[in-house]
Enzyme design. Structure first.
Site, PDB file in Angstrom:
ATOM      1  N   GLY A  14       3.811  13.212   4.826  1.00 28.46           N
ATOM      2  CA  GLY A  14       4.576  14.408   3.831  1.00 28.46           C
ATOM      3  C   GLY A  14       4.389  14.454   2.352  1.00 28.46           C
ATOM      4  N   GLY A  15       3.282  13.655   2.073  1.00 28.46           N
ATOM      5  CA  GLY A  15       2.850  13.451   0.700  1.00 28.46           C
ATOM      6  C   GLY A  15       3.043  14.680  -0.049  1.00 28.46           C
ATOM      7  CG  ASP A  34      -0.846  15.066  11.023  1.00 35.58           C
ATOM      8  OD1 ASP A  34      -1.173  14.788   9.763  1.00 35.58           O
ATOM      9  OD2 ASP A  34      -1.069  14.342  11.873  1.00 35.58           O
ATOM     10  CB  ILE A  57      -5.456  22.382  12.184  1.00 36.41           C
ATOM     11  CG1 ILE A  57      -4.351  21.802  11.473  1.00 36.41           C
ATOM     12  CG2 ILE A  57      -6.103  23.588  11.488  1.00 36.41           C
ATOM     13  CD1 ILE A  57      -4.898  20.937  10.279  1.00 36.41           C
ATOM     14  CD  GLU A  58      -9.304  21.077  15.571  1.00 33.97           C
ATOM     15  OE1 GLU A  58      -8.125  20.840  15.198  1.00 33.97           O
ATOM     16  OE2 GLU A  58      -9.973  20.302  15.964  1.00 33.97           O
ATOM     17  CB  SER A  76      -5.048  15.612   2.214  1.00 31.27           C
ATOM     18  OG  SER A  76      -3.558  15.501   2.843  1.00 31.27           O
ATOM     19  CB  CYS A  79     -10.871  11.092   3.273  1.00 28.97           C
ATOM     20  SG  CYS A  79      -9.864  10.010   3.897  1.00 28.97           S
ATOM     21  CB  SER A 384      -0.110   9.137   2.166  1.00 28.91           C
ATOM     22  OG  SER A 384       0.928  10.155   1.488  1.00 28.91           O
TER      23      SER A 384
HETATM   24  C1  LIG Z   1      -5.865  12.071   4.981  1.00 28.69           C
HETATM   25  S1  LIG Z   1      -4.566  12.105   5.997  1.00 28.69           S
HETATM   26  C2  LIG Z   1      -3.466  13.174   5.310  1.00 28.69           C
HETATM   27  C3  LIG Z   1      -2.240  12.600   5.065  1.00 28.69           C
HETATM   28  C4  LIG Z   1      -0.944  13.414   4.472  1.00 28.69           C
HETATM   29  N1  LIG Z   1      -1.451  14.185   3.140  1.00 28.69           N
HETATM   30  C5  LIG Z   1       0.040  12.378   3.820  1.00 28.69           C
HETATM   31  O1  LIG Z   1       0.689  12.408   2.821  1.00 28.69           O
HETATM   32  O2  LIG Z   1       0.540  11.352   4.857  1.00 28.69           O
HETATM   33  C6  LIG Z   1      -5.127  13.405   7.193  1.00 28.69           C
HETATM   34  C7  LIG Z   1      -4.205  13.691   8.368  1.00 28.69           C
HETATM   35  O3  LIG Z   1      -4.730  14.722   9.352  1.00 28.69           O
HETATM   36  C8  LIG Z   1      -4.297  14.362  10.477  1.00 28.69           C
HETATM   37  N2  LIG Z   1      -5.445  15.241  11.243  1.00 28.69           N
HETATM   38  C9  LIG Z   1      -6.499  14.995  11.464  1.00 28.69           C
HETATM   39  N3  LIG Z   1      -7.280  15.858  12.451  1.00 28.69           N
HETATM   40  C10 LIG Z   1      -6.253  16.711  12.360  1.00 28.69           C
HETATM   41  C11 LIG Z   1      -6.575  18.040  13.559  1.00 28.69           C
HETATM   42  N4  LIG Z   1      -7.559  18.462  13.967  1.00 28.69           N
HETATM   43  N5  LIG Z   1      -5.270  18.843  13.612  1.00 28.69           N
HETATM   44  C12 LIG Z   1      -4.077  18.141  12.846  1.00 28.69           C
HETATM   45  N6  LIG Z   1      -4.176  17.269  12.273  1.00 28.69           N
HETATM   46  C13 LIG Z   1      -5.010  16.538  12.089  1.00 28.69           C
HETATM   47  C14 LIG Z   1      -4.309  13.141  10.698  1.00 28.69           C
HETATM   48  O4  LIG Z   1      -3.468  12.640  11.869  1.00 28.69           O
HETATM   49  C15 LIG Z   1      -3.824  12.486   9.305  1.00 28.69           C
HETATM   50  O5  LIG Z   1      -2.199  12.402   9.433  1.00 28.69           O
END
Ligand SMILES: C[S@@+](CC[C@H](N)C(=O)[O-])C[C@H]1O[C@@H](n2cnc3c(N)ncnc32)[C@H](O)[C@@H]1O
Length: 399
Positions: A14-15, A34, A57-58, A76, A79, A384
């Protein structure tokens, strides 16, 4: 302006949600998505009333997205496909699939969101994924601005250089002139400067991180000391050259950045839990980035912190009775036992998850459920973002 309806994609812990709160923009997160179970438990613990979709998300259909009628996307994406030290799989990496899905959905939405903010690592700016994003935004009629920013530019003693893109649907205008260049500083426009104190007023009162005004020097690149070669450079101590030491001294004397001590836990419980074990000290002390509470710098905390030592984040010298230079200078001449005794005097410890959360600008009320293990906490925090930097960008995007 009524409350903006915000969609938080890749919500993690939740950042983005905290950044939105910190921005003081009237808004509510109408859905967070997520797929990570551990992250979702933490998210739910902190935002029990937010609608959290624990799915990919898909797996969210165009129809589902339309029903949310959101005005803003905060996201986000993973990466790893874009990191400089990774394989840079970019759009061919399966972890980029969900992002490409979003780009495909965006033009087909019943109502385009007015605002989009994306965060990713340095490296994203040269990727095909970035090019596809920009093409999609242009086709849909957005203005946008790209940034490469580190929390140090807000006076926070932590390097975390990240790529950001903010986009606004036309005819909406930004309060600043956009440029094709990637900005490496916050803009010093009147509208942003005069609002600096407002952001801090409403951003997590006890949190020191967001109190500073903006600094306009170029951010450091957050490079880990272990990632470069040492050929032809005279090592002074601890594999560090005169150049390294000078850079660190310069950072430590930059009074526009706060000291680490402002971000440390005052009565640290279970100190022993965070002390570096003897085996780690003997093997890795020479490679670690060691800081003291009065330092004004720390290197980027990554998801391997507390588990892998090299290049995952700084460690703290918690006993100041011995000088770092003294402890390291004659080290190579000692037996392992004497070496260890000397290193133990420094009381080197990991930063606690709470301290990393402070450096990330997460407010005091942010907490982990008891069941989240230490390793999981470090991992989630490493994934995050800095909520103060994003809060500033959200404000800049909306105003
Ligand atoms: C870079 S982190 C983002 C973290 C977030 N902004 C935070 O503050 O904690 C990427 C996030 O995307 C999620 N994720 C990766 N692929 C995903 C997908 N196809 N559908 C949903 N969530 C996904 C991962 O579980 C991860 O928590």
């Amino acid at each position: 302006m009524g409350k903006l309806r915000v969609l938080e994609l890749y919500s993690g812990i939740g950042g983005m949600h905290y950044a939105l709160k910190g921005s003081c923009i009237p808004a509510e997160v109408v859905a967070a998505v997520d797929v990570n179970t551990t992250a979702n438990v933490v998210y739910k613990h902190n935002f029990p009333s937010t609608h959290l979709w624990p799915k990919t998300i898909e797996g969210v259909t165009l129809n589902d997205f339309n029903k949310l009628a959101f005005d803003m996307i905060l996201m986000s994406p993973p990466c790893q496909p874009f990191t400089r030290i990774g394989l840079q799989g970019d759009v061919s990496d399966p972890r980029t699939k969900s992002f490409l899905y979003i780009l495909n959905i965006l033009p087909r939405l019943d109502k385009l969101p007015k605002f989009i903010l994306l965060e990713n690592v340095k490296g994203f700016e040269t990727s095909s994924a970035r090019n596809s994003l920009v093409e999609t935004l242009e086709e849909c009629g957005y203005r946008y601005q790209e940034f490469l920013l580190s929390p140090t530019c807000l006076g926070i003693p932590n390097s975390r250089l990240r790529y950001f893109l903010i986009a606004k649907l036309q005819p909406g205008l930004f309060s600043f002139e956009t440029t094709n260049q990637i900005l490496e500083v916050f803009l010093n426009s009147d509208s942003v400067d005069s609002n600096a104190s407002k952001v801090s007023d409403c951003t997590h009162k006890e949190l020191p991180a967001c109190i500073n005004g903006m600094k306009t020097s170029k951010p450091d690149d957050g490079a880990e000391p272990s990632s470069r070669t040492l050929e032809n450079e005279a090592v002074i101590f601890k594999l560090e050259t005169a150049e390294d030491l000078e850079r660190k001294q310069n950072q430590d004397s930059d009074v526009s950045v706060r000291m680490l001590q402002d971000f440390l836990e005052v009565d640290l419980q279970n100190l022993s839990q965070y002390l570096l074990p003897p085996k780690t000290l003997l093997r890795y002390a020479i490679l670690m980035d060691i800081v003291q509470p009065t330092c004004r710098r720390s290197v980027c905390f990554t998801k391997g912190y507390g588990h892998y030592v090299e290049g995952t984040g700084s460690v703290l010298q918690s006993s100041l009775d011995v000088q770092l230079e003294t402890a390291f200078k004659s080290l190579h001449t000692l037996s392992d036992e004497d070496k260890l005794n000397q290193l133990l005097m420094l009381k080197l410890r990991y930063f606690t998850p709470r301290e990393i959360a402070n450096l990330h600008g997460l407010p005091p009320e942010f907490c982990f459920p008891e069941k989240t293990t230490l390793k999981q906490r470090y991992r989630l925090l490493g994934n995050s973002l800095n909520a103060c930097v994003v809060a500033r960008l959200i404000k800049l995007m909306v105003e």
